[in-house]
Design an enzyme around this catalytic site. Structure first.
Site, short mmCIF file in Angstrom:
data_model
loop_
_atom_site.label_atom_id
_atom_site.label_comp_id
_atom_site.label_asym_id
_atom_site.label_seq_id
_atom_site.Cartn_x
_atom_site.Cartn_y
_atom_site.Cartn_z
CB SER A 171 -0.96 -0.05 1.19
OG SER A 171 -2.02 0.86 1.03
CG ASP A 310 -7.50 -2.26 -3.72
OD1 ASP A 310 -8.24 -1.68 -2.91
OD2 ASP A 310 -6.26 -2.29 -3.61
CG HIS A 336 -6.14 -1.99 0.00
ND1 HIS A 336 -5.39 -1.55 -1.08
CD2 HIS A 336 -5.53 -1.48 1.11
CE1 HIS A 336 -4.40 -0.80 -0.65
NE2 HIS A 336 -4.46 -0.74 0.68
#
Length: 417
Positions: A171, A310, A336
């Site tokens: 991320s 996502d 995610h």
């Protein structure tokens, strides 16, 4: 006959290959869960009893006064050869070495080969203020500030000069790592990089989050709340007359801020301590920090994996502009940082993503032969490890170390984002 990818022919097959673009068709049980379910399970699931990792923490003092926490595993690595590959990990937005997505790979990855692991070392670089790391300068971290990773790599290279360093990031940390390897080019201290759930175009993905109710009120506000809570823990360390402290005070007074509101009021000012910080607006910060526009500058093997469902990262670049070093992989499901599937035992949920990640780490750590890297030499000056020619950066190890149990997270913060 489908083409298999990463040795997982029964579940993940290549549907299309165009230049360096891989579009993956996943046929396993993970696709029974929507992207929202995968993401929310990553946030709300109880992972405390699985993938346990014991770390030994080293604190680094940086030349600007800031502090990083480097969590090494195995905690006792004296039995490993000096050239054992090291997985260098960057976590997500407000996470740390305790995150389940980090442990899901490091727990099996750092066990011996005869037990089914890679037998590697690993180190998680915890950002300033995260995972119990103190804030000792008027700055936190951000998607575009790469100097903290750069200085952590000074130390790791100095401590293990014979070991290949393999990047693994998640991320926000994936954005930082992508920008680092692009900025360094052939000088990158990472031999390879694997980036998962990278947010790429920060402006586009932040904007798309706000277009749906769940995007705005669950994900964007959830991340904004995490960041405000993190800021509250450390605001007392800022001098009250400093611009970062003033920005923090305004930010903490916001009512249920979204992540773009946090970035507008704080990150553009406190997300870095050297030019180009501070930025005039969050838009300027997003434009500078986004990683989708630097893929053509990468000069080491990089594998990027995103999921098409996502809900946090909806804008994914699939054009590497002919750069043969970068591979973009897109799975139709995974949410995610989820990539969950049901296991062989009833009720078991596991992350299948560790399979392809393991194969990438093994291939780039052991099989890929790199031409002699063009690193700037390291030297010590005033107790700080520095690179020749870069006087503004340096780090030194602080005395003492702690044993960290990797399942102990941060109270009051949503995990997995």
């Amino acid at each position: 006959m489908p083409i298999t990818l990463f040795g997982v022919p029964s579940r993940m097959v290549v549907a299309q290959v165009r230049q360096n673009i891989i579009i993956i068709e996943f046929t396993g049980r993970s696709c029974q869960l929507s992207g929202h379910m995968q993401t929310l399970y990553c946030v709300l699931g109880d992972f405390s009893a699985r993938d346990k990792v014991v770390y030994k923490r080293t604190l680094l003092r940086l030349l600007d006064g800031g502090t990083l926490g480097l969590d090494f595993t195995p905690s006792d690595d004296s039995h490993l050869p000096p050239d054992t590959p090291i997985i260098v990990v960057l976590h997500g937005l407000t996470g740390g070495s305790y995150e389940s997505y980090v442990r899901a790979i490091l727990s099996p990855g750092c066990v011996p080969v005869h037990q089914g692991g890679l037998g590697y070392r690993a180190v998680v670089v915890n950002f300033r203020g995260c995972a119990g790391v103190p804030v000792t300068s008027p700055q936190l971290y951000s998607a575009g500030h790469t100097d903290d990773l750069r200085q952590a790599l000074f130390y790791i290279s100095h401590r293990y000069p014979e070991a290949p360093l393999l990047g693994l990031s998640f991320s926000l940390g994936a954005n930082v790592m992508t920008r680092y390897v692009a900025e360094e080019g052939e000088r990158s201290r990472l031999k390879s990089a694997c980036v998962l759930g990278c947010p790429w175009n920060l402006a586009a993905n932040s904007s798309k989050l706000l277009t749906t109710y769940i995007g705005r009120h669950v994900y964007s506000k959830g991340m904004g709340r995490n960041l405000v809570n993190l800021l509250k823990r450390h605001v007392s360390t800022f001098a009250s007359d400093h611009e970062v402290a003033k920005a923090a005070a305004v930010t903490m007074a916001l009512t249920k801020p979204t992540i773009d509101m946090f970035d507008e009021h704080f990150t553009r000012i406190g997300g870095g301590s050297s030019p180009p910080w501070p930025f005039a607006s969050a838009s300027d910060y997003y434009e500078y920090s986004s990683s989708h526009n630097v893929l053509n500058k990468i000069k080491i093997p990089l594998l990027a994996i995103n999921a098409a469902d996502d809900p946090v990262v909806q804008d994914v670049p699939m054009d590497v502009e002919g750069n043969g070093w970068a591979i973009m992989a897109l799975t139709p499901c995974g949410g995610h940082l989820g990539w969950f599937e049901s296991g062989e035992v009833w009720g078991e949920i596991r992350r299948w993503i560790k399979g392809p990640v393991f194969e990438w780490l093994r291939a780039t750590g052991e099989d890929f032969v790199r031409s002699p890297p063009r690193w700037r030499p390291l030297h010590e000056e005033g107790g700080f490890i520095k690179e020749v020619g870069i006087d503004r950066l340096g780090c030194k190890e602080l005395e003492g170390s702690d044993i960290i149990m990797g399942t102990e997270g941060e109270a009051g913060l949503l995990a997995g984002l």
